[in-house]
Scaffold this active site. Sequence first.
Site, PDB file in Angstrom:
ATOM      1  N   ASN A  10      38.773  35.628  51.937  1.00 46.92           N
ATOM      2  CA  ASN A  10      39.077  34.366  51.397  1.00 46.92           C
ATOM      3  C   ASN A  10      39.971  33.596  51.888  1.00 46.92           C
ATOM      4  O   ASN A  10      41.068  33.798  51.587  1.00 46.92           O
ATOM      5  CB  ASN A  10      39.136  34.452  49.931  1.00 46.92           C
ATOM      6  N   LYS A  12      40.449  30.496  51.684  1.00 47.41           N
ATOM      7  CA  LYS A  12      40.717  29.392  51.061  1.00 47.41           C
ATOM      8  C   LYS A  12      40.714  28.100  51.580  1.00 47.41           C
ATOM      9  O   LYS A  12      39.907  27.789  52.447  1.00 47.41           O
ATOM     10  CB  LYS A  12      41.889  29.750  50.110  1.00 47.41           C
ATOM     11  N   HIS A  94      36.044  31.680  41.094  1.00 38.81           N
ATOM     12  CA  HIS A  94      37.348  32.176  41.517  1.00 38.81           C
ATOM     13  C   HIS A  94      38.496  31.346  40.603  1.00 38.81           C
ATOM     14  O   HIS A  94      38.236  30.201  40.049  1.00 38.81           O
ATOM     15  CB  HIS A  94      37.609  31.622  42.988  1.00 38.81           C
ATOM     16  N   GLU A 170      40.110  40.061  39.545  1.00 37.17           N
ATOM     17  CA  GLU A 170      41.157  39.466  40.140  1.00 37.17           C
ATOM     18  C   GLU A 170      42.353  38.863  39.227  1.00 37.17           C
ATOM     19  O   GLU A 170      41.871  37.869  38.822  1.00 37.17           O
ATOM     20  CB  GLU A 170      40.697  38.238  41.156  1.00 37.17           C
ATOM     21  N   SER A 217      47.033  39.969  45.973  1.00 41.00           N
ATOM     22  CA  SER A 217      48.309  40.340  46.708  1.00 41.00           C
ATOM     23  C   SER A 217      47.773  41.786  47.630  1.00 41.00           C
ATOM     24  O   SER A 217      48.726  42.603  47.746  1.00 41.00           O
ATOM     25  CB  SER A 217      49.668  40.629  45.943  1.00 41.00           C
TER      26      SER A 217
HETATM   27  P1  13P Z   1      46.065  36.886  47.692  1.00 36.29           P
HETATM   28  O1  13P Z   1      45.350  38.083  48.564  1.00 36.29           O
HETATM   29  O2  13P Z   1      46.795  36.005  48.423  1.00 36.29           O
HETATM   30  O3  13P Z   1      46.759  37.422  46.494  1.00 36.29           O
HETATM   31  O4  13P Z   1      44.682  35.945  47.020  1.00 36.29           O
HETATM   32  C1  13P Z   1      43.683  36.847  46.393  1.00 36.29           C
HETATM   33  C2  13P Z   1      42.624  35.673  46.099  1.00 36.29           C
HETATM   34  O5  13P Z   1      42.661  34.848  45.446  1.00 36.29           O
HETATM   35  C3  13P Z   1      41.334  36.029  46.894  1.00 36.29           C
HETATM   36  O6  13P Z   1      40.363  35.428  46.573  1.00 36.29           O
END
Ligand code: 13P
Length: 263
Positions: A10, A12, A94, A170, A217
Amino acid sequence: MPDKKLIIANWKMNPPTYKEAEQLAEAVIKSSPKKVDVVLCPPFVWLTDMSHESTGKVKFGAQDVFWESGGAFTGEISAAMLKNSGVDYAIIGHSERRRHLGETDAMVNKKVLAALKAGLRVILCVGESKEVRRKGIDAAKRFVERQLREDLQGIKYQESSIKNLVVTYEPVWAISGGDSTHTADDPKNAVEMIAFIKSILNSIFHILYSRVLYGGSVNAKNAGSFLREPEIGGALVGGASLKPKEFLGILKAAEKYGSMSDK
Ligand code: 13P
């Protein structure tokens, strides 16, 4: 029963240019192991250029999708548009969208139903906040159960819906968001929550088999501690998916602990 691990990147709202996005995708595609299912979820602005050019070695996913099939909905993208552009997956619900954009479980539910109906694979994100987790793992389970009940309401018991549904646990407090104060969940806790999610999918939605992932993480260093657990079907990766070395390290761990029995 599929044992092959599913690793989803992801990205983002990153990276800022198409060139960087292309380099990132190329680095992953070049070294992506056959024994791992890999999905890249770039921002919409880069997504379809990449999915159109895809050779199929990795799949592509959107970071969101709208519930209507078309019409006067400024800024939105339908499931059919994604499907018609070679996009296979959509992340839905999300926590960043729930928190920053006011996405409710009712909205998440409409998106899940529309995406499954259009034949997209859904990556549904659930997970509790720090405030809930402070009250203990039972409170976290109750929170996640409520999310699942509301987000999956009305899901049809059909082979296709079940095959196309991936749930990701998550925990909001474990997501890095670019700052290093967050730490991943303990793999044992993640296994307990994921087993619980599977029991809810089974008892309430009659989904006997499901792939449930962990996110929050995950990096090259800790990936093995999650992926070696048979209960954990893979990982949804944020920050580390933007660094090819880190992400390829995660894929290596997924290769080590997955099997070829899928498909
Ligand atoms: P991180 O791996 O940066 O913690 O993000 C997790 C996440 O939100 C994946 O959708």
